[in-house]
Enzyme design. Structure first.
Site, PDB file in Angstrom:
ATOM      1  N   ILE A   1      10.535  -3.052   7.151  1.00 41.65           N
ATOM      2  CA  ILE A   1      11.291  -3.985   7.988  1.00 41.65           C
ATOM      3  C   ILE A   1      12.683  -4.252   7.432  1.00 41.65           C
ATOM      4  O   ILE A   1      13.547  -4.755   8.148  1.00 41.65           O
ATOM      5  CB  ILE A   1      10.538  -5.324   8.151  1.00 41.65           C
ATOM      6  CG1 ILE A   1      10.367  -6.017   6.782  1.00 41.65           C
ATOM      7  CG2 ILE A   1       9.199  -5.112   8.809  1.00 41.65           C
ATOM      8  CD1 ILE A   1       9.802  -7.412   6.889  1.00 41.65           C
ATOM      9  N   SER A   2      12.929  -3.916   6.158  1.00 38.62           N
ATOM     10  CA  SER A   2      14.240  -4.185   5.571  1.00 38.62           C
ATOM     11  C   SER A   2      15.335  -3.348   6.223  1.00 38.62           C
ATOM     12  O   SER A   2      16.520  -3.665   6.093  1.00 38.62           O
ATOM     13  CB  SER A   2      14.219  -3.907   4.067  1.00 38.62           C
ATOM     14  OG  SER A   2      13.867  -2.565   3.812  1.00 38.62           O
ATOM     15  N   SER A   3      14.953  -2.272   6.909  1.00 40.81           N
ATOM     16  CA  SER A   3      15.940  -1.416   7.568  1.00 40.81           C
ATOM     17  C   SER A   3      16.227  -1.856   8.998  1.00 40.81           C
ATOM     18  O   SER A   3      17.128  -1.322   9.646  1.00 40.81           O
ATOM     19  CB  SER A   3      15.448   0.040   7.572  1.00 40.81           C
ATOM     20  OG  SER A   3      14.240   0.146   8.309  1.00 40.81           O
ATOM     21  N   ILE A   4      15.477  -2.820   9.491  1.00 41.54           N
ATOM     22  CA  ILE A   4      15.660  -3.298  10.862  1.00 41.54           C
ATOM     23  C   ILE A   4      16.907  -4.174  10.932  1.00 41.54           C
ATOM     24  O   ILE A   4      17.204  -4.945  10.017  1.00 41.54           O
ATOM     25  CB  ILE A   4      14.428  -4.088  11.329  1.00 41.54           C
ATOM     26  CG1 ILE A   4      13.186  -3.181  11.299  1.00 41.54           C
ATOM     27  CG2 ILE A   4      14.640  -4.644  12.733  1.00 41.54           C
ATOM     28  CD1 ILE A   4      11.903  -3.901  11.641  1.00 41.54           C
ATOM     29  N   GLY A   5      17.648  -4.053  12.017  1.00 40.55           N
ATOM     30  CA  GLY A   5      18.855  -4.839  12.188  1.00 40.55           C
ATOM     31  C   GLY A   5      18.594  -6.334  12.112  1.00 40.55           C
ATOM     32  O   GLY A   5      17.585  -6.827  12.610  1.00 40.55           O
TER      33      GLY A   5
ATOM     34  N   ASP B   1       0.797  -1.231   0.000  1.00 42.09           N
ATOM     35  CA  ASP B   1       0.000   0.000   0.000  1.00 42.09           C
ATOM     36  C   ASP B   1       0.826   1.277   0.000  1.00 42.09           C
ATOM     37  O   ASP B   1       0.280   2.376  -0.145  1.00 42.09           O
ATOM     38  CB  ASP B   1      -0.962   0.009   1.193  1.00 42.09           C
ATOM     39  CG  ASP B   1      -0.240  -0.053   2.537  1.00 42.09           C
ATOM     40  OD1 ASP B   1       1.008  -0.043   2.550  1.00 42.09           O
ATOM     41  OD2 ASP B   1      -0.915  -0.122   3.580  1.00 42.09           O
TER      42      ASP B   1
ATOM     43  N   CYS C   1       9.312 -13.299   4.962  1.00 40.02           N
ATOM     44  CA  CYS C   1       9.724 -14.219   3.899  1.00 40.02           C
ATOM     45  C   CYS C   1       8.604 -14.869   3.090  1.00 40.02           C
ATOM     46  O   CYS C   1       8.864 -15.800   2.327  1.00 40.02           O
ATOM     47  CB  CYS C   1      10.628 -15.312   4.458  1.00 40.02           C
ATOM     48  SG  CYS C   1      12.137 -14.683   5.218  1.00 40.02           S
TER      49      CYS C   1
ATOM     50  N   HIS D   1      17.999  -7.979   9.384  1.00 35.96           N
ATOM     51  CA  HIS D   1      17.058  -8.334   8.307  1.00 35.96           C
ATOM     52  C   HIS D   1      17.677  -9.317   7.322  1.00 35.96           C
ATOM     53  O   HIS D   1      17.043 -10.323   6.960  1.00 35.96           O
ATOM     54  CB  HIS D   1      16.616  -7.068   7.574  1.00 35.96           C
ATOM     55  CG  HIS D   1      15.731  -7.323   6.394  1.00 35.96           C
ATOM     56  ND1 HIS D   1      14.424  -7.742   6.524  1.00 35.96           N
ATOM     57  CD2 HIS D   1      15.970  -7.244   5.050  1.00 35.96           C
ATOM     58  CE1 HIS D   1      13.888  -7.895   5.317  1.00 35.96           C
ATOM     59  NE2 HIS D   1      14.803  -7.599   4.417  1.00 35.96           N
TER      60      HIS D   1
ATOM     61  N   ASP E   1       7.284 -13.521   0.638  1.00 37.88           N
ATOM     62  CA  ASP E   1       7.630 -13.166  -0.735  1.00 37.88           C
ATOM     63  C   ASP E   1       8.687 -14.105  -1.312  1.00 37.88           C
ATOM     64  O   ASP E   1       8.631 -14.484  -2.485  1.00 37.88           O
ATOM     65  CB  ASP E   1       8.098 -11.712  -0.813  1.00 37.88           C
ATOM     66  CG  ASP E   1       9.166 -11.382   0.223  1.00 37.88           C
ATOM     67  OD1 ASP E   1       9.480 -12.235   1.082  1.00 37.88           O
ATOM     68  OD2 ASP E   1       9.686 -10.251   0.183  1.00 37.88           O
TER      69      ASP E   1
END
Length: 334
Positions: free
Chosen positions: A292-296, A167, A260, A298, A262
């Site tokens: 969430i890709s920026s979270i440690g 979104d 995951c 990842h 995807d």
């Protein structure tokens, strides 16, 4: 006339000749430069005039786009979670896309969508109605909060093509239409805008171990092995396969770890086709906050997913490729 005078005259003639030759060369060089510059400017002007004076080219392409392949267009499958402003912006934007048939909003919140939200979105679609066709809007309500919901089977879909999108991601309609054209040329594969890659671990103590890598690895190597479902086309049959045929342990894993799904879909499609995904060039506009890709950790979590799925499938089904689909109509040279 003495020999000295002859020598002086010859020297003077030689000097005059050299000066004349230098002037001639400068003249020719200046003329050549001006001529080359003139040719370049003329080429640019002629190209612009030709493009603007041949509207039949774009119109014929648009007609061909509408009648080729899947005549019913595509279904937009949008995943959302408590971001109503983003949802409104995204629906309002994609409702303008000419080949959009319907919008399905994957709803996994504990409370159903409010009447005001539904009314707002329906009014948006009415305003975007074209040629008497109003885009259908449906909320797919789920009782359980699971990432697998975005790939739950929808039995009454009217289109073969599904455009899975988050979104908070916006693409221009012409870019989406081009990706849809690419998908029509290879409807069994996954066609998307966000490539990723896996790499085999080279150490001897980690045989058949793989590392998940993000965009910069793709950019550096020019190679990818999957496209993420946050912005990708695939055939509706894969929703059924994901729901009914993929190992339940994988769906349980994604629900438990909230990650995951995807990658699991990429594994599923690659396993079914033995073919690579197709990456389409497109300008992406992310209108939401950092994901969430920026979270440690990842990358480590995604790496764990890849190796877990390899064990479940009994092999690595993802296929490497360096192919990139680019719309040549938007390029000067191709």
């Amino acid at each position: 006339m003495g020999g000295g005078e002859v020598s002086k005259e010859m020297g003077a003639c030689s000097l005059a000749y050299r000066r004349g030759d230098q002037k001639l060369r400068k003249f020719v060089t200046a003329r050549s430069t001006k001529f080359l510059l003139f040719c370049c400017i003329a080429f640019v002007l002629v190209t612009i005039v030709c493009r603007s004076s041949r509207p039949w080219v774009n119109s014929s392409i648009a007609v061909a786009d509408r009648i080729s392949g899947s005549r019913k267009g595509y279904t937009l499958l949008m995943n959302t979670w408590k971001r109503y402003d983003l949802l409104k912006k995204s629906v309002s934007h994609y409702a303008s896309c000419s080949r959009l048939d319907s919008i399905h909003i994957v709803w996994s919140e504990p409370n159903p969508p409010s009447e005001s939200l539904k009314e707002y979105l329906h009014n948006v679609l009415k305003k975007k109605t074209r040629d008497g066709h109003e885009v259908e809007l449906r909320f797919d309500i789920n009782k359980e909060d699971s990432l697998n919901n975005r790939f739950k089977e929808i039995k009454d879909l009217k289109t073969d093509a599904v455009f899975s999108i988050d979104d908070d991601i916006i693409f221009p309609c012409h870019t989406v239409d081009f990706a849809f054209n690419v998908w029509e040329s290879a409807p069994d594969t996954m066609v998307g805008f966000v490539p990723r890659v896996h790499w085999p671990e080279k150490s001897n103590d980690k045989a058949n171990y793989y590392t998940y890598s993000g965009w910069w690895s793709v950019w550096w190597s020019g190679t990818y092995s999957m496209v993420l479902s946050k912005a990708a086309f695939f055939h509706k049959k894969y929703l059924s396969l994901y729901t009914n045929s993929m190992p339940a342990s994988i769906r349980e894993f994604t629900t438990k770890n909230r990650n995951c799904e995807d990658i699991a879909m990429s594994f599923l499609i690659a396993n079914a086709t033995n073919a690579p995904a197709i990456w389409v060039k497109g300008k992406i506009y992310e209108i939401g906050s950092t994901g969430i890709s920026s979270i440690g950790g990842h990358t480590e979590k995604r790496t764990h997913c890849v190796n877990r799925f390899v064990a479940e499938f009994g092999k690595m089904p993802l296929v490497y490729t360096s192919m990139k689909a680019v719309d040549s109509r938007n390029l000067w040279f191709w």
